[in-house]
Design a protein around this motif. Structure first.
Motif, PDB file in Angstrom:
ATOM      1  N   LEU A 218      15.748  43.422  50.931  1.00  0.00           N
ATOM      2  CA  LEU A 218      15.091  43.313  52.234  1.00  0.00           C
ATOM      3  C   LEU A 218      13.841  42.458  52.091  1.00  0.00           C
ATOM      4  CD1 LEU A 218      14.885  44.336  55.219  1.00  0.00           C
ATOM      5  CD2 LEU A 218      13.462  46.189  54.321  1.00  0.00           C
ATOM      6  N   VAL A 219      13.689  41.458  52.951  1.00  0.00           N
ATOM      7  CA  VAL A 219      12.489  40.625  52.893  1.00  0.00           C
ATOM      8  C   VAL A 219      11.585  40.799  54.102  1.00  0.00           C
ATOM      9  CG1 VAL A 219      13.528  38.881  51.398  1.00  0.00           C
ATOM     10  CG2 VAL A 219      13.686  38.619  53.868  1.00  0.00           C
ATOM     11  N   ALA A 220      12.147  41.191  55.240  1.00  0.00           N
ATOM     12  CA  ALA A 220      11.340  41.349  56.443  1.00  0.00           C
ATOM     13  C   ALA A 220      12.001  42.380  57.345  1.00  0.00           C
ATOM     14  CB  ALA A 220      11.189  40.024  57.187  1.00  0.00           C
ATOM     15  N   ALA A 221      11.171  43.183  58.012  1.00  0.00           N
ATOM     16  CA  ALA A 221      11.678  44.225  58.899  1.00  0.00           C
ATOM     17  C   ALA A 221      10.864  44.252  60.174  1.00  0.00           C
ATOM     18  CB  ALA A 221      11.610  45.580  58.201  1.00  0.00           C
ATOM     19  N   ILE A 222      11.534  44.644  61.249  1.00  0.00           N
ATOM     20  CA  ILE A 222      10.851  44.775  62.532  1.00  0.00           C
ATOM     21  C   ILE A 222      11.331  46.041  63.212  1.00  0.00           C
ATOM     22  CG2 ILE A 222      12.548  43.303  63.730  1.00  0.00           C
ATOM     23  CD1 ILE A 222      10.101  42.261  65.401  1.00  0.00           C
ATOM     24  N   SER A 223      10.376  46.827  63.682  1.00  0.00           N
ATOM     25  CA  SER A 223      10.710  48.097  64.313  1.00  0.00           C
ATOM     26  C   SER A 223      11.145  47.884  65.761  1.00  0.00           C
ATOM     27  CB  SER A 223       9.500  49.021  64.276  1.00  0.00           C
ATOM     28  OG  SER A 223       8.520  48.580  65.206  1.00  0.00           O
ATOM     29  N   ILE A 224      11.530  48.987  66.385  1.00  0.00           N
ATOM     30  CA  ILE A 224      11.950  48.933  67.781  1.00  0.00           C
ATOM     31  C   ILE A 224      10.818  48.424  68.677  1.00  0.00           C
ATOM     32  CG2 ILE A 224      12.679  50.353  69.737  1.00  0.00           C
ATOM     33  CD1 ILE A 224      14.117  52.143  67.710  1.00  0.00           C
ATOM     34  N   ILE A 225       9.589  48.778  68.312  1.00  0.00           N
ATOM     35  CA  ILE A 225       8.448  48.372  69.144  1.00  0.00           C
ATOM     36  C   ILE A 225       7.792  47.091  68.647  1.00  0.00           C
ATOM     37  CG2 ILE A 225       7.967  50.721  69.901  1.00  0.00           C
ATOM     38  CD1 ILE A 225       5.650  50.767  67.849  1.00  0.00           C
ATOM     39  N   GLY A 226       8.366  46.471  67.614  1.00  0.00           N
ATOM     40  CA  GLY A 226       7.861  45.173  67.184  1.00  0.00           C
ATOM     41  C   GLY A 226       6.923  45.183  65.997  1.00  0.00           C
TER      42      GLY A 226
END
Length: 115
Positions: free
Chosen positions: A47-55
């Motif tokens: 994994l290199v980047a993640a974004i949540s439901i709210i950004g």
């Protein structure tokens, strides 16, 4: 049936930029935190980047300050803007939920950073 389609990869010189896109069908992105992963030859898929439901976003240390993940829920699309690319960024890039659903993996998009 869920389908994730990645695009935007290519060959770029060190220091260059690319913007990857991941379009989903059969899945509502609004309900899932999403991530960009990459796999170099002979290495694991990380994994290199993640974004949540709210950004809210998170990045692995090696890409902080260079990569930006974003999402457009109306288009069911997740993006990865990659700047200041390095040869060590060369890999196949994939998107998926943060639970790494095995049935969601797409074909990925190849990113090659080379002079």
């Amino acid at each position: 049936q869920v389908r994730l389609v990645e695009s935007g990869g290519g060959l770029v010189q060190p220091g260059g930029s690319l913007r990857l896109s991941c379009v989903g069908s059969g899945i509502i992105f609004t309900f899932d935190a999403m991530g960009w992963y990459r796999q170099a030859p002979g290495k694991e898929r990380d994994l290199v980047a993640a974004i949540s439901i709210i950004g809210s976003t998170n990045y692995t240390d090696s890409v902080k300050g260079r990569f930006t993940i974003s999402r457009d829920n109306a288009k069911n699309t997740v993006y990865l803007q990659m700047n200041s690319l390095k040869p060590e960024d060369t890999a196949v890039y994939y998107c998926n939920t943060l639970t790494r659903r095995s049935d969601y993996w797409g074909q990925g998009t190849q990113v090659t950073v080379s002079s």
